[in-house]
Design an enzyme around this catalytic site. Structure first.
Site, PDB file in Angstrom:
ATOM      1  N   HIS A   1       0.841  -1.197   0.000  1.00 23.95           N
ATOM      2  CA  HIS A   1       0.000   0.000   0.000  1.00 23.95           C
ATOM      3  C   HIS A   1       0.879   1.250   0.000  1.00 23.95           C
ATOM      4  CE1 HIS A   1      -2.467  -3.237   1.607  1.00 23.95           C
ATOM      5  NE2 HIS A   1      -3.546  -2.550   1.272  1.00 23.95           N
TER       6      HIS A   1
ATOM      7  N   HIS B   1      -3.868   3.583  -3.532  1.00 19.33           N
ATOM      8  CA  HIS B   1      -4.087   3.122  -2.158  1.00 19.33           C
ATOM      9  C   HIS B   1      -3.397   1.787  -1.901  1.00 19.33           C
ATOM     10  CE1 HIS B   1      -6.216   2.339   1.658  1.00 19.33           C
ATOM     11  NE2 HIS B   1      -6.214   1.091   1.234  1.00 19.33           N
TER      12      HIS B   1
ATOM     13  N   HIS C   1     -22.797 -15.555  32.484  1.00 20.87           N
ATOM     14  CA  HIS C   1     -24.091 -15.824  31.863  1.00 20.87           C
ATOM     15  C   HIS C   1     -23.879 -16.752  30.669  1.00 20.87           C
ATOM     16  CE1 HIS C   1     -24.862 -12.461  34.431  1.00 20.87           C
ATOM     17  NE2 HIS C   1     -26.138 -12.337  34.083  1.00 20.87           N
TER      18      HIS C   1
ATOM     19  N   PHE D   1     -21.697 -11.693  24.336  1.00 25.10           N
ATOM     20  CA  PHE D   1     -21.061 -10.524  23.745  1.00 25.10           C
ATOM     21  C   PHE D   1     -19.565 -10.718  23.523  1.00 25.10           C
ATOM     22  CE2 PHE D   1     -24.800  -8.638  26.032  1.00 25.10           C
ATOM     23  CZ  PHE D   1     -25.573  -8.537  24.886  1.00 25.10           C
TER      24      PHE D   1
ATOM     25  N   HIS E   1     -29.568 -13.043  24.433  1.00 21.63           N
ATOM     26  CA  HIS E   1     -28.564 -13.036  25.489  1.00 21.63           C
ATOM     27  C   HIS E   1     -28.101 -14.438  25.879  1.00 21.63           C
ATOM     28  CE1 HIS E   1     -29.520  -8.855  25.724  1.00 21.63           C
ATOM     29  NE2 HIS E   1     -28.794  -8.657  26.806  1.00 21.63           N
TER      30      HIS E   1
ATOM     31  N   GLU F   1     -17.293  -2.808  24.620  1.00 23.42           N
ATOM     32  CA  GLU F   1     -16.635  -4.116  24.693  1.00 23.42           C
ATOM     33  C   GLU F   1     -15.406  -4.219  23.794  1.00 23.42           C
ATOM     34  OE1 GLU F   1     -20.943  -4.964  25.858  1.00 23.42           O
ATOM     35  OE2 GLU F   1     -19.924  -3.779  24.323  1.00 23.42           O
TER      36      GLU F   1
ATOM     37  N   ASP G   1      -8.031   7.714   7.397  1.00 22.07           N
ATOM     38  CA  ASP G   1      -9.486   7.883   7.337  1.00 22.07           C
ATOM     39  C   ASP G   1     -10.219   6.601   7.704  1.00 22.07           C
ATOM     40  OD1 ASP G   1      -9.677  10.663   6.232  1.00 22.07           O
ATOM     41  OD2 ASP G   1      -8.567   9.763   4.577  1.00 22.07           O
TER      42      ASP G   1
ATOM     43  N   ARG H   1     -24.166 -17.939  35.677  1.00 21.80           N
ATOM     44  CA  ARG H   1     -24.934 -17.044  36.529  1.00 21.80           C
ATOM     45  C   ARG H   1     -25.598 -17.823  37.656  1.00 21.80           C
ATOM     46  NH1 ARG H   1     -30.201 -13.477  34.785  1.00 21.80           N
ATOM     47  NH2 ARG H   1     -31.157 -15.537  34.780  1.00 21.80           N
TER      48      ARG H   1
ATOM     49  N   LEU I   1      -8.303  -2.112  10.974  1.00 22.58           N
ATOM     50  CA  LEU I   1      -8.366  -0.670  11.201  1.00 22.58           C
ATOM     51  C   LEU I   1      -9.102  -0.296  12.489  1.00 22.58           C
ATOM     52  CD1 LEU I   1      -8.949   0.592   7.554  1.00 22.58           C
ATOM     53  CD2 LEU I   1      -6.818   0.429   8.841  1.00 22.58           C
TER      54      LEU I   1
ATOM     55  N   GLY J   1      -3.252  -3.521  11.888  1.00 23.04           N
ATOM     56  CA  GLY J   1      -3.752  -3.823  10.555  1.00 23.04           C
ATOM     57  C   GLY J   1      -5.260  -3.735  10.497  1.00 23.04           C
TER      58      GLY J   1
END
Length: 656
Positions: free
Chosen positions: A27, A260, A459, A435, A471, A409, A155, A518, A117, A115
Site C-alpha cells: 500500500h 491506495h 451468563h 457478547f 442473550h 466491549e 481515514d 450465573r 483498522l 492492521g
C-alpha cells in the site's frame, strides 16, 4: 524545509516505493503521504533508543493504519534499528522481518501488531492508560515512568466503530500524553472519502473532550513539528493532530484511490523518485548523510534519555530499593512469584455460581498481586469484576485499579492489549458470554500478539432464561475454541474457578477466556485444581467398569453426575470427566489422555449447554443445543429444549 529534511523524506518515500515494487504487493498511498510527518516525529520528538529497542520508558508508537507498514519499516531501517536493508528487499515475503502488517515481537521497533483498522487507536489508549497506571503505582513514580504514546491513523481507522469507543474513553480518562496523528488524505480504497464519510472530524473529537490541532500541508515539516510540540504541552486532554496529506504523493495517480493498495510500478515509481522528489539513485539507496541525520537526532536523543533514565533508576533505588526491583520485574508480565501456593478453604456442600466464585478468586489473588487492573463493560455487578478496597482508575486516581470501561466491549479488549503491550500491569475485562462476539477481533489480536489477557464471560448458557435468545450464548464457545493460541476454561464449581484463575494469571503469552455461570453450582466432591490444570480429569469414577464416558464442562458437570447416578440404578456404569479446557488437555502427554479417555469415541458423550460444534473430536455423541433459545424461566427453557437429566439418561440408553 531544510535540504537534509528534503533528502531524508525523499529517501524514505523512495524506499517505500522500492519495497512495494519489489514485493509487487503493498500500500504505497499512505506510506508516501505520511513520510514527512513520520520523519518529523522521529527526528524531532519520539524518544526511543534503536540500540535498546525494548527500553521500558521509551515513547510508544502505534501504526494503527498497519497497511502502511512499508513506511514503518523504512523508518526503522534509517533510524538505526536492527532491520537490515536486505529485509526491506524481502517485504511481505515468507520468514522476513517485514511482514505485510506490523507484528509485535517479530520486528524490533514494532510496539504493537496492527492492521485491522481502528484497533491501533484503542491499543494506544491502553498504552497511555498503562503508562499512567504504572507511574502511579510507585512512590515518585513519575521519576521512572514518564513517556508519550503516539499513534498514526488514516481515514479508515476513524470510520471503524472501535475508534469512537476508544476516542470517547481516552477523552473521558484525560489521557493527555496520548497524541493521535491523523493522515487526512480524503481517499479510501473504493474512492474519494465523500462516497462514505461526511462528518466533522474536528467537531467529533472536540465533543469527545480532545484538543484538536490542524496542519494544512502534510509536506510542511515545520508546521508538523510545531503541532506535535504543542500537543506535548497538554495537561488535561489527549490531542488529535489533523494533517492534510496527498495520498500517493509523487505518483502520477496521486490523490486517487488508484495508489491506495497497488504498487506504483517501475515507470511511475521512477517518475515519483526522479521527477518529483529529485532522488535519482538506484533502488534501495540510502545516502550516508540521511543515516547520520537520524543518528544525530533520533538516535542521540534516545541514547541520552535512556542513559539519564538508567542513572535516575540508580538514584531512585537508593531510597526505594524494593519498589525499583518490583518495577523492573513486572515489566515482563510474569507475576507467578506473587501467586499464593495453595487455595483457601472451600465449604463442602456450598453452592455458588462460578461468576461469584470468580469475583472471590479475583479478590483473593489481588491481595497478593501488585499490578492487577481491570473491570467490565458496565456489568461489574453481574460479572463480579470489582476489586474490593481499590479505587476506580480515572484522571484523579491513576493509582485506582477498577476500570469503568463503559459499554465499549471492543475498545475494552483492544485497550487491554495496549496495557499488556506496555507492560507493568496485568489486565482483565468482563462481559456476558454472548457478547464475546463484540470482543472477538481484539481477542484474536491478543492471541496473535501473545498477550496474556484475561476475559471473564459470565451468563454462559440457557440458565439466564428470561433475557431470551439475544442473550443466551450458543455458538460463542465454539468460536472461542476455534481461535488459535488462546485458552478457554469453563470451570464446574468454585474450586475449579480458583484454579482457572491461577492458570490465567500464570500465563505470560497466552490469552485466557473464563466462561462463568450465573446460576449457583454445587461444590463437587471430586473436583480438584490439579485436574483443571490438565484440562480434563475424572471427577466421578465409574462403579466398576465404565461402559460410557460423559465429557462435561461448567454447569453441566453436576448434571452429568446426576445422570451417572440414575444410569447406575439402571445397570449402566459410566464415568464422568470434567473437561474445562480443551487446550490444556491437548498439552498433556498421550498416556494421560488415554487414561482419561480410555473408551473409544463411540462410547463417549459430550455434555455442554452450547453448540456441539467441535465436540466430534472427542465424542461421537453430543448432548447440547444447536439452535437459539427461548425467553422464559430457566427451568422451562431447559425442558423446552430437552436439556434435562432424564433426556441425558435416555440418550445414553439409546447408544448401542
Amino acid at each position: 524545509m531544510k535540504k537534509i529534511d528534503e533528502l531524508a523524506v525523499a529517501t524514505i518515500r523512495s524506499l517505500c516505493i522500492d519495497e512495494i515494487n519489489q514485493a509487487n504487493s503493498g500500500h504505497p498511498g499512505m506510506a508516501l503521504g505520511s513520510a514527512p510527518l513520520m520523519y518529523t516525529l522521529l527526528t524531532k520528538h519520539l524518544v526511543s533508543d534503536p540500540k535498546e529497542p525494548n527500553w521500558y520508558n521509551r515513547d510508544r508508537f502505534v501504526l494503527s493504519a498497519g497497511h502502511a507498514s512499508a513506511l514503518l519499516y523504512a523508518m526503522l531501517h534509517v533510524a538505526g534499528y536492527d532491520l537490515p536493508l536486505d529485509e526491506l528487499k524481502r517485504f511481505r515475503q515468507i520468514n522476513s522481518l517485514t511482514p505485510g502488517h506490523p507484528e509485535f515481537k517479530h520486528t524490533l521497533g514494532v510496539d504493537a501488531s496492527s492492521g485491522p483498522l481502528g484497533q491501533g487507536i484503542a491499543q494506544a489508549v491502553g498504552l497511555a492508560m498503562a503508562e499512567a497506571a504504572v507511574a502511579a503505582q510507585y512512590p515518585e513514580g513519575q521519576r521512572i515512568m514518564n513517556h508519550y504514546t503516539y499513534v498514526l491513523c488514516g481515514d479508515g481507522c476513524l470510520q471503524e466503530g472501535i475508534s469512537q469507543e476508544a476516542i470517547s474513553l481516552a477523552g473521558h480518562q484525560k489521557l493527555n500524553k496520548l497524541i493521535l496523528l491523523y493522515d487526512a488524505n480524503k481517499v479510501t480504497l473504493d474512492g474519494p472519502i465523500e462516497l462514505s464519510f461526511s462528518e466533522d472530524v474536528k467537531g467529533r473529537f472536540l465533543a469527545s473532550e480532545w484538543d484538536v490541532l490542524e496542519v494544512q500541508d502534510g509536506n510542511d515539516t515545520e508546521a508538523i513539528d510545531k503541532a506535535i510540540a504543542k500537543a506535548k504541552l497538554s495537561k488535561e486532554k489527549p490531542t488529535l493532530i489533523i494533517i492534510h496529506t496527498v495520498i500517493g504523493f509523487g505518483s502520477s495517480k496521486q490523490g486517487t484511490n488508484k495508489v491506495h493498495g497497488s504498487p506504483l510500478g517501475l515507470e511511475d515509481g521512477k517518475h515519483a523518485k526522479v521527477d518529483v522528489y529529485g532522488f535519482d539513485h538506484e533502488d534501495f539507496y540510502v545516502p550516508q548523510e540521511v543515516y547520520e541525520e537520524f543518528n544525530n537526532t533520533f538516535g542521540e536523543r534516545g541514547r541520552k534519555a535512556r542513559l539519564a533514565w538508567e542513572e535516575e533508576l540508580k538514584k531512585y533505588g537508593q531510597t526505594h530499593k524494593a519498589e525499583l526491583e518490583q518495577f523492573l520485574e513486572l515489566q515482563n508480565l510474569d507475576i507467578s512469584k506473587y501467586l499464593p501456593e495453595g487455595y483457601p478453604e472451600f465449604v463442602e456442600g456450598s453452592q455458588v455460581s462460578t461468576r461469584v466464585a470468580s469475583g472471590k478468586a479475583l479478590n483473593y489473588y489481588m491481595k497478593a498481586l501488585p499490578n492487577l487492573i481491570g473491570g467490565s463493560a458496565d456489568v461489574a455487578g453481574s460479572v463480579m469484576t470489582k476489586l474490593d478496597e481499590r479505587a476506580n482508575f480515572d484522571a484523579e486516581h491513576r493509582d485506582g485499579r477498577n476500570v469503568n470501561w463503559g459499554i465499549r466491549e471492543h475498545a475494552m479488549a483492544a485497550a487491554m492489549n495496549g496495557m499488556l503491550l506496555h507492560g507493568g500491569v496485568r489486565a482483565y475485562g468482563g462481559c456476558f458470554c454472548v457478547f464475546a462476539d463484540y470482543l472477538k477481533p481484539a481477542i484474536r489480536m491478543a492471541a496473535l500478539s501473545h498477550l496474556p489477557a484475561i476475559y471473564l464471560f459470565s451468563h454462559d448458557g440457557l440458565a439466564i432464561g428470561e433475557d431470551g435468545p439475544t442473550h443466551e450464548p450458543i455458538e460463542q464457545l465454539a468460536m472461542l475454541r476455534s481461535t488459535p493460541w488462546i485458552r478457554v476454561i469453563r470451570p464446574a464449581d468454585e474450586r475449579e474457578t480458583y484454579a482457572a484463575w491461577k492458570v490465567a494469571l500464570q500465563s505470560v503469552d497466552t490469552p485466557t477466556c473464563l466462561i462463568l455461570s450465573r446460576q449457583n453450582l454445587p461444590l463437587l466432591n471430586g473436583s480438584n485444581p490439579k485436574g483443571l490444570e490438565k484440562g480434563a480429569y475424572v471427577i466421578s469414577k465409574e462403579a466398576k467398569n465404565a461402559q460410557y464416558i460423559l465429557l462435561a464442562t461448567g454447569s453441566e458437570v453436576s448434571m452429568a453426575i446426576d445422570a451417572q447416578k440414575v444410569l447406575l440404578e439402571k445397570g449402566i456404569d459410566v464415568r464422568v470427566v470434567s473437561m474445562p479446557s480443551w487446550e490444556l488437555f491437548e498439552q498433556q502427554d498421550e498416556a494421560y489422555k488415554k487414561e482419561v479417555m480410555s473408551l473409544p469415541r463411540e462410547k463417549r458423550i459430550s455434555v455442554e449447554i452450547q453448540s456441539t460444534f467441535g465436540w466430534e473430536r472427542y465424542a461421537d455423541h453430543q448432548f447440547g443445543v444447536n439452535r437459539f433459545g427461548y425467553s422464559g424461566k430457566a427451568k422451562d427453557v431447559y425442558v423446552k429444549l430437552g436439556f434435562t437429566v432424564e433426556a441425558l439418561v435416555n440418550l445414553v440408553e439409546s447408544i448401542k
